[in-house]
Design a protein around this motif. Structure first.
Motif, PDB file in Angstrom:
ATOM      1  N   LEU A  83       0.859  -1.178   0.000  1.00 61.85           N
ATOM      2  CA  LEU A  83       0.000   0.000   0.000  1.00 61.85           C
ATOM      3  C   LEU A  83       0.896   1.229   0.000  1.00 61.85           C
ATOM      4  O   LEU A  83       1.811   1.331   0.821  1.00 61.85           O
ATOM      5  CB  LEU A  83      -0.890   0.002   1.248  1.00 61.85           C
ATOM      6  N   ALA A  84       0.663   2.146  -0.918  1.00 61.18           N
ATOM      7  CA  ALA A  84       1.421   3.394  -0.972  1.00 61.18           C
ATOM      8  C   ALA A  84       0.460   4.548  -0.732  1.00 61.18           C
ATOM      9  O   ALA A  84      -0.596   4.629  -1.352  1.00 61.18           O
ATOM     10  CB  ALA A  84       2.112   3.543  -2.319  1.00 61.18           C
ATOM     11  N   THR A  85       0.834   5.426   0.199  1.00 63.49           N
ATOM     12  CA  THR A  85       0.041   6.605   0.503  1.00 63.49           C
ATOM     13  C   THR A  85       0.974   7.804   0.648  1.00 63.49           C
ATOM     14  O   THR A  85       2.189   7.648   0.697  1.00 63.49           O
ATOM     15  CB  THR A  85      -0.764   6.434   1.819  1.00 63.49           C
ATOM     16  N   ALA A  86       0.396   8.976   0.722  1.00 63.61           N
ATOM     17  CA  ALA A  86       1.172  10.192   0.962  1.00 63.61           C
ATOM     18  C   ALA A  86       0.359  11.112   1.866  1.00 63.61           C
ATOM     19  O   ALA A  86      -0.865  11.075   1.865  1.00 63.61           O
ATOM     20  CB  ALA A  86       1.500  10.889  -0.352  1.00 63.61           C
ATOM     21  N   ARG A  87       1.078  11.882   2.653  1.00 63.07           N
ATOM     22  CA  ARG A  87       0.448  12.875   3.531  1.00 63.07           C
ATOM     23  C   ARG A  87       1.509  13.901   3.896  1.00 63.07           C
ATOM     24  O   ARG A  87       2.695  13.699   3.660  1.00 63.07           O
ATOM     25  CB  ARG A  87      -0.136  12.229   4.793  1.00 63.07           C
ATOM     26  N   ILE A  88       1.090  14.994   4.505  1.00 64.01           N
ATOM     27  CA  ILE A  88       2.035  15.984   5.001  1.00 64.01           C
ATOM     28  C   ILE A  88       2.752  15.366   6.207  1.00 64.01           C
ATOM     29  O   ILE A  88       2.138  14.716   7.050  1.00 64.01           O
ATOM     30  CB  ILE A  88       1.314  17.297   5.397  1.00 64.01           C
ATOM     31  N   ALA A  89       4.052  15.558   6.285  1.00 62.34           N
ATOM     32  CA  ALA A  89       4.864  14.958   7.350  1.00 62.34           C
ATOM     33  C   ALA A  89       4.603  15.644   8.695  1.00 62.34           C
ATOM     34  O   ALA A  89       4.376  16.855   8.752  1.00 62.34           O
ATOM     35  CB  ALA A  89       6.344  15.061   6.992  1.00 62.34           C
ATOM     36  N   TYR A  90       4.668  14.850   9.768  1.00 58.45           N
ATOM     37  CA  TYR A  90       4.600  15.390  11.111  1.00 58.45           C
ATOM     38  C   TYR A  90       5.935  16.058  11.444  1.00 58.45           C
ATOM     39  O   TYR A  90       6.950  15.824  10.786  1.00 58.45           O
ATOM     40  CB  TYR A  90       4.298  14.293  12.131  1.00 58.45           C
ATOM     41  N   GLU A  91       5.964  16.842  12.493  1.00 56.92           N
ATOM     42  CA  GLU A  91       7.170  17.595  12.849  1.00 56.92           C
ATOM     43  C   GLU A  91       8.389  16.701  13.052  1.00 56.92           C
ATOM     44  O   GLU A  91       9.470  16.992  12.544  1.00 56.92           O
ATOM     45  CB  GLU A  91       6.901  18.424  14.109  1.00 56.92           C
ATOM     46  N   ASP A  92       8.237  15.591  13.793  1.00 61.12           N
ATOM     47  CA  ASP A  92       9.385  14.711  14.028  1.00 61.12           C
ATOM     48  C   ASP A  92       9.864  14.047  12.738  1.00 61.12           C
ATOM     49  O   ASP A  92      11.058  13.840  12.535  1.00 61.12           O
ATOM     50  CB  ASP A  92       9.072  13.669  15.102  1.00 61.12           C
ATOM     51  N   GLU A  93       8.956  13.749  11.829  1.00 62.30           N
ATOM     52  CA  GLU A  93       9.332  13.166  10.540  1.00 62.30           C
ATOM     53  C   GLU A  93      10.065  14.186   9.673  1.00 62.30           C
ATOM     54  O   GLU A  93      11.034  13.845   8.992  1.00 62.30           O
ATOM     55  CB  GLU A  93       8.091  12.657   9.802  1.00 62.30           C
ATOM     56  N   ARG A  94       9.621  15.435   9.725  1.00 67.08           N
ATOM     57  CA  ARG A  94      10.306  16.494   8.957  1.00 67.08           C
ATOM     58  C   ARG A  94      11.749  16.631   9.428  1.00 67.08           C
ATOM     59  O   ARG A  94      12.670  16.724   8.620  1.00 67.08           O
ATOM     60  CB  ARG A  94       9.581  17.831   9.107  1.00 67.08           C
ATOM     61  N   ALA A  95      11.953  16.628  10.737  1.00 71.76           N
ATOM     62  CA  ALA A  95      13.307  16.765  11.278  1.00 71.76           C
ATOM     63  C   ALA A  95      14.169  15.557  10.901  1.00 71.76           C
ATOM     64  O   ALA A  95      15.315  15.709  10.479  1.00 71.76           O
ATOM     65  CB  ALA A  95      13.252  16.920  12.799  1.00 71.76           C
ATOM     66  N   LEU A  96      13.620  14.374  11.034  1.00 70.77           N
ATOM     67  CA  LEU A  96      14.364  13.152  10.751  1.00 70.77           C
ATOM     68  C   LEU A  96      14.753  13.027   9.274  1.00 70.77           C
ATOM     69  O   LEU A  96      15.864  12.625   8.942  1.00 70.77           O
ATOM     70  CB  LEU A  96      13.530  11.931  11.159  1.00 70.77           C
ATOM     71  N   LEU A  97      13.840  13.395   8.389  1.00 67.71           N
ATOM     72  CA  LEU A  97      14.062  13.199   6.957  1.00 67.71           C
ATOM     73  C   LEU A  97      14.501  14.466   6.230  1.00 67.71           C
ATOM     74  O   LEU A  97      14.707  14.447   5.020  1.00 67.71           O
ATOM     75  CB  LEU A  97      12.799  12.631   6.308  1.00 67.71           C
ATOM     76  N   GLY A  98      14.634  15.564   6.964  1.00 71.47           N
ATOM     77  CA  GLY A  98      15.084  16.810   6.352  1.00 71.47           C
ATOM     78  C   GLY A  98      14.066  17.419   5.407  1.00 71.47           C
ATOM     79  O   GLY A  98      14.418  17.914   4.339  1.00 71.47           O
ATOM     80  N   LEU A  99      12.801  17.403   5.797  1.00 69.86           N
ATOM     81  CA  LEU A  99      11.724  17.915   4.952  1.00 69.86           C
ATOM     82  C   LEU A  99      11.366  19.347   5.314  1.00 69.86           C
ATOM     83  O   LEU A  99      11.486  19.753   6.471  1.00 69.86           O
ATOM     84  CB  LEU A  99      10.468  17.048   5.106  1.00 69.86           C
ATOM     85  N   ASP A 100      10.894  20.091   4.325  1.00 64.90           N
ATOM     86  CA  ASP A 100      10.343  21.417   4.579  1.00 64.90           C
ATOM     87  C   ASP A 100       8.957  21.275   5.198  1.00 64.90           C
ATOM     88  O   ASP A 100       8.340  20.208   5.162  1.00 64.90           O
ATOM     89  CB  ASP A 100      10.246  22.216   3.276  1.00 64.90           C
ATOM     90  N   TYR A 101       8.420  22.390   5.692  1.00 59.68           N
ATOM     91  CA  TYR A 101       7.163  22.384   6.438  1.00 59.68           C
ATOM     92  C   TYR A 101       6.006  21.741   5.677  1.00 59.68           C
ATOM     93  O   TYR A 101       5.270  20.940   6.224  1.00 59.68           O
ATOM     94  CB  TYR A 101       6.782  23.809   6.861  1.00 59.68           C
ATOM     95  N   ALA A 102       5.825  22.065   4.427  1.00 56.12           N
ATOM     96  CA  ALA A 102       4.658  21.583   3.690  1.00 56.12           C
ATOM     97  C   ALA A 102       4.970  20.447   2.717  1.00 56.12           C
ATOM     98  O   ALA A 102       4.168  20.137   1.855  1.00 56.12           O
ATOM     99  CB  ALA A 102       4.018  22.736   2.932  1.00 56.12           C
ATOM    100  N   GLU A 103       6.120  19.803   2.874  1.00 59.42           N
ATOM    101  CA  GLU A 103       6.454  18.696   1.973  1.00 59.42           C
ATOM    102  C   GLU A 103       5.655  17.448   2.315  1.00 59.42           C
ATOM    103  O   GLU A 103       5.430  17.141   3.484  1.00 59.42           O
ATOM    104  CB  GLU A 103       7.945  18.356   2.056  1.00 59.42           C
TER     105      GLU A 103
END
Length: 148
Positions: free
Chosen positions: A69-89
């Motif tokens: 199953l593949a899905t997508a959503r806006i990352a949570y704060e801890d996921e953004r920090a861990l994966l180096g994502l911008d706020y709305a990625e």
């Protein structure tokens, strides 16, 4: 519960839009599903050889089926920090389940990656020879970073 976790980081040569691409992989299995998990020697084999880990599960519980199953959503704060994502990625989440023929889960692997830096392809549709066993370097040369 057996929890295996790893972080992958694309090297600086593979930067996309000026940002390096990271992904997180978590795998979960009930320890009683894997024979000899508590044996130290066998544990080291399972840890160092993922193929052996999966082959042992298949031998013990086969035949098995795979559900992805593949899905997508806006990352949570801890996921953004861990994966180096911008706020709305957006975060790409791929969840693959190995199950008994009756659907009872045996093992679940979850991959989290930046949605704008990875794409998903089904190997039998992409490969000239779906049974080919390509090396990690051959996969990388063809732009494939992860095979699950």
């Amino acid at each position: 519960m057996i929890h295996r976790r790893s972080m992958w980081h694309r090297g600086h040569t593979a930067r996309i839009h000026g940002a390096s691409a990271r992904l997180e992989i978590n795998s979960y299995t009930n320890a009683d599903m894997l024979p000899e998990w508590d044996d130290h020697k066998r544990y080291q084999q399972f840890r160092k050889r993922p193929g052996f880990f999966y082959q042992s599960l298949i031998s013990e519980h086969g035949p098995v089926r795979w559900m992805t199953l593949a899905t997508a959503r806006i990352a949570y704060e801890d996921e953004r920090a861990l994966l180096g994502l911008d706020y709305a990625e957006a975060l790409l989440i791929i969840r693959r389940t190995m199950a008994h023929a009756n659907g009872r889960p045996i093992e679940v692997t979850e991959v989290k990656a930046p949605a704008n830096r990875y794409e998903i392809g089904y190997h039998t549709e992409l490969a000239d020879d779906p049974d080919a066993d390509l090396t990690p370097q051959e996969l990388s040369d063809n732009g494939i970073d992860l095979v699950i």
